[in-house]
Design an enzyme around this catalytic site. Structure first.
Site, mmCIF file in Angstrom:
data_model
loop_
_atom_site.group_PDB
_atom_site.id
_atom_site.type_symbol
_atom_site.label_atom_id
_atom_site.label_comp_id
_atom_site.label_asym_id
_atom_site.label_seq_id
_atom_site.Cartn_x
_atom_site.Cartn_y
_atom_site.Cartn_z
ATOM 1 N N ASP A 37 0.864 -1.178 0.000
ATOM 2 C CA ASP A 37 0.000 0.000 0.000
ATOM 3 C C ASP A 37 0.901 1.228 0.000
ATOM 4 O O ASP A 37 2.036 1.180 0.498
ATOM 5 C CB ASP A 37 -0.914 0.029 1.238
ATOM 6 C CG ASP A 37 -2.128 0.932 1.055
ATOM 7 O OD1 ASP A 37 -3.252 0.395 0.916
ATOM 8 O OD2 ASP A 37 -1.966 2.173 1.031
ATOM 9 N N TYR A 158 -11.990 7.471 -13.906
ATOM 10 C CA TYR A 158 -12.309 6.254 -13.154
ATOM 11 C C TYR A 158 -12.969 5.223 -14.070
ATOM 12 O O TYR A 158 -12.578 4.047 -14.102
ATOM 13 C CB TYR A 158 -13.239 6.614 -11.984
ATOM 14 C CG TYR A 158 -13.393 5.503 -10.971
ATOM 15 C CD1 TYR A 158 -12.414 5.267 -10.010
ATOM 16 C CD2 TYR A 158 -14.516 4.682 -10.977
ATOM 17 C CE1 TYR A 158 -12.549 4.248 -9.077
ATOM 18 C CE2 TYR A 158 -14.664 3.661 -10.055
ATOM 19 C CZ TYR A 158 -13.678 3.447 -9.103
ATOM 20 O OH TYR A 158 -13.814 2.428 -8.182
ATOM 21 N N LYS A 162 -11.254 1.612 -15.100
ATOM 22 C CA LYS A 162 -11.877 0.353 -14.664
ATOM 23 C C LYS A 162 -12.321 -0.496 -15.863
ATOM 24 O O LYS A 162 -12.275 -1.731 -15.793
ATOM 25 C CB LYS A 162 -13.047 0.648 -13.728
ATOM 26 C CG LYS A 162 -12.616 1.249 -12.375
ATOM 27 C CD LYS A 162 -11.694 0.320 -11.598
ATOM 28 C CE LYS A 162 -11.398 0.828 -10.193
ATOM 29 N NZ LYS A 162 -10.466 -0.054 -9.464
ATOM 30 N N ILE A 191 -19.922 0.407 -2.165
ATOM 31 C CA ILE A 191 -19.396 -0.269 -0.978
ATOM 32 C C ILE A 191 -18.940 0.774 0.033
ATOM 33 O O ILE A 191 -18.233 1.725 -0.331
ATOM 34 C CB ILE A 191 -18.197 -1.177 -1.357
ATOM 35 C CG1 ILE A 191 -18.525 -2.079 -2.561
ATOM 36 C CG2 ILE A 191 -17.747 -1.990 -0.147
ATOM 37 C CD1 ILE A 191 -19.639 -3.078 -2.359
HETATM 38 P P1 NAI Z 1 -9.915 2.732 0.104
HETATM 39 O O1 NAI Z 1 -9.568 4.138 -0.236
HETATM 40 O O2 NAI Z 1 -10.499 2.415 1.425
HETATM 41 O O3 NAI Z 1 -8.643 1.811 -0.102
HETATM 42 C C1 NAI Z 1 -7.787 1.954 -1.209
HETATM 43 C C2 NAI Z 1 -6.360 1.668 -0.768
HETATM 44 O O4 NAI Z 1 -5.502 1.807 -1.910
HETATM 45 C C3 NAI Z 1 -5.848 2.658 0.291
HETATM 46 O O5 NAI Z 1 -5.251 1.962 1.365
HETATM 47 C C4 NAI Z 1 -4.826 3.494 -0.458
HETATM 48 O O6 NAI Z 1 -3.774 3.958 0.353
HETATM 49 C C5 NAI Z 1 -4.339 2.498 -1.509
HETATM 50 N N1 NAI Z 1 -3.708 3.164 -2.643
HETATM 51 C C6 NAI Z 1 -4.124 4.285 -3.283
HETATM 52 N N2 NAI Z 1 -3.253 4.612 -4.234
HETATM 53 C C7 NAI Z 1 -2.261 3.686 -4.199
HETATM 54 C C8 NAI Z 1 -1.080 3.492 -4.939
HETATM 55 N N3 NAI Z 1 -0.698 4.336 -5.914
HETATM 56 N N4 NAI Z 1 -0.298 2.424 -4.646
HETATM 57 C C9 NAI Z 1 -0.644 1.577 -3.647
HETATM 58 N N5 NAI Z 1 -1.753 1.723 -2.901
HETATM 59 C C10 NAI Z 1 -2.548 2.762 -3.179
HETATM 60 O O7 NAI Z 1 -10.888 2.276 -1.065
HETATM 61 P P2 NAI Z 1 -11.722 0.944 -1.333
HETATM 62 O O8 NAI Z 1 -13.115 1.342 -1.467
HETATM 63 O O9 NAI Z 1 -11.348 -0.123 -0.419
HETATM 64 O O10 NAI Z 1 -11.193 0.612 -2.803
HETATM 65 C C11 NAI Z 1 -10.493 -0.562 -3.140
HETATM 66 C C12 NAI Z 1 -10.709 -0.823 -4.617
HETATM 67 O O11 NAI Z 1 -12.085 -1.044 -4.859
HETATM 68 C C13 NAI Z 1 -10.297 0.338 -5.526
HETATM 69 O O12 NAI Z 1 -9.674 -0.184 -6.677
HETATM 70 C C14 NAI Z 1 -11.629 0.959 -5.885
HETATM 71 O O13 NAI Z 1 -11.575 1.645 -7.109
HETATM 72 C C15 NAI Z 1 -12.516 -0.261 -5.952
HETATM 73 N N6 NAI Z 1 -13.935 -0.033 -5.852
HETATM 74 C C16 NAI Z 1 -14.465 0.529 -4.716
HETATM 75 C C17 NAI Z 1 -15.827 0.735 -4.644
HETATM 76 C C18 NAI Z 1 -16.487 1.344 -3.445
HETATM 77 O O14 NAI Z 1 -17.680 1.636 -3.522
HETATM 78 N N7 NAI Z 1 -15.771 1.536 -2.338
HETATM 79 C C19 NAI Z 1 -16.709 0.382 -5.764
HETATM 80 C C20 NAI Z 1 -16.038 -0.205 -6.876
HETATM 81 C C21 NAI Z 1 -14.702 -0.397 -6.896
#
Ligand code: NAI
Length: 253
Positions: A37, A158, A162, A191
């Site tokens: 991360d 985005y 995706k 989510i």
């Molecule tokens: P979150 O923001 O809670 O977690 C994302 C994590 O990715 C964070 O720990 C962040 O530090 C890390 N991150 C960001 N940029 C980074 C980089 N350049 N290198 C390494 N780590 C990096 O978000 P969430 O919701 O858990 O998202 C996880 C995945 O799910 C993402 O790919 C997001 O696009 C996808 N997603 C989320 C949805 C939602 O409703 N929360 C819906 C659809 C997809």
């Protein structure tokens, strides 16, 4: 308890939300974990928490948009644990909640969205597949989104990134299926995680969102993590190249 017993699994974006939930779930199922991360403090704390509960877990600060970082994470798995069996390419960023539409969309934002959400998955896949060819075999899961399958106004970076993740997923599935490497995508809907907190913590926006979903609620990170677990486990042995919705039925409408 043993769905991933003795498997070495890598998770990106592991410090928060869906990635964190997956790390906890995979550890419960016996995986040895390599966590990456960009957020070092939260990532180190998670790895220490997992080790405290008896799991084997290593953390490496990783910016997935840097090819060298993606490589270092895989190297950590192969050097410390001897192999890589599963990879969950989950790190991602949002251009929301309300960025401008295409004509005003900042070029720097576009570059960053593609660098993290699309190139970040590509860089990871290249070294993960190389490591898995040595096994031979493995399971890769990429976090796409419902925004990888349909358009949403105002978030072109985005949506494009995706959609690209789904294309990459299918490419790997087709190229490496015969070598025992499966590659699937998860398409989460709405989510509740730190990423979406600014929207879903406002009751009015949360209710408006839930009203668009047949399940009549937003989802949890654990619900997505359970799909990732299944796709990384041998139970999904004939699942390859698919896009698995975890969206409460949103895209079924
Ligand atoms: P979150 O923001 O809670 O977690 C994302 C994590 O990715 C964070 O720990 C962040 O530090 C890390 N991150 C960001 N940029 C980074 C980089 N350049 N290198 C390494 N780590 C990096 O978000 P969430 O919701 O858990 O998202 C996880 C995945 O799910 C993402 O790919 C997001 O696009 C996808 N997603 C989320 C949805 C939602 O409703 N929360 C819906 C659809 C997809």
């Amino acid at each position: 308890m043993n769905e991933l017993k003795d498997k070495v699994a890598l998770i990106t974006g592991a410090a928060s939300g869906i990635g964190r939930a997956a790390a906890l779930r995979f550890a419960e199922e016996g995986a040895r974990l390599v966590l990456g991360d960009i957020g070092a403090e939260a990532g180190e704390a998670l790895a220490a928490e997992l080790r405290g509960s008896g799991a084997q877990a290593l953390f490496l600060r990783t910016d997935v948009s840097k090819p060298g970082d993606a490589e270092a994470l895989v190297k950590l798995a192969t050097e410390k644990f001897g192999r890589l069996d599963a990879a969950f390419n989950n790190a991602g960023i949002s251009d929301g909640p309300m960025p401008p539409g295409i004509v005003d969309y900042p070029l720097e934002l576009w570059d960053r969205m593609i660098a993290v959400n699309l190139s970040g998955v590509f860089y990871g896949l290249r070294c993960q597949v190389r490591a898995m060819l040595a096994n031979p075999g493995g399971a890769i899961v990429n976090t796409a989104s419902v925004a990888g399958q349909i358009g949403f106004g105002g978030i072109p970076g985005y949506v494009a990134g995706k959609h690209g993740v789904i294309g990459l997923t299918r490419s790997v599935a087709v190229e490496y299926g015969a070598k025992g490497i499966r590659c699937n995508a998860i398409a989460p809907g709405f989510i509740e995680t730190p990423m979406t907190a600014p929207v879903f913590q406002v009751p009015q926006f949360r209710d408006m969102t839930a009203a668009q979903v047949p399940a009549a609620r937003v989802g949890t990170a654990e619900e997505v993590a359970n799909m990732a677990l299944w796709l990384c486990s041998d139970r999904s042995s004939y699942a390859n190249g698919g896009v698995y919705a975890v969206d409460g039925g949103f895209l079924a409408k």
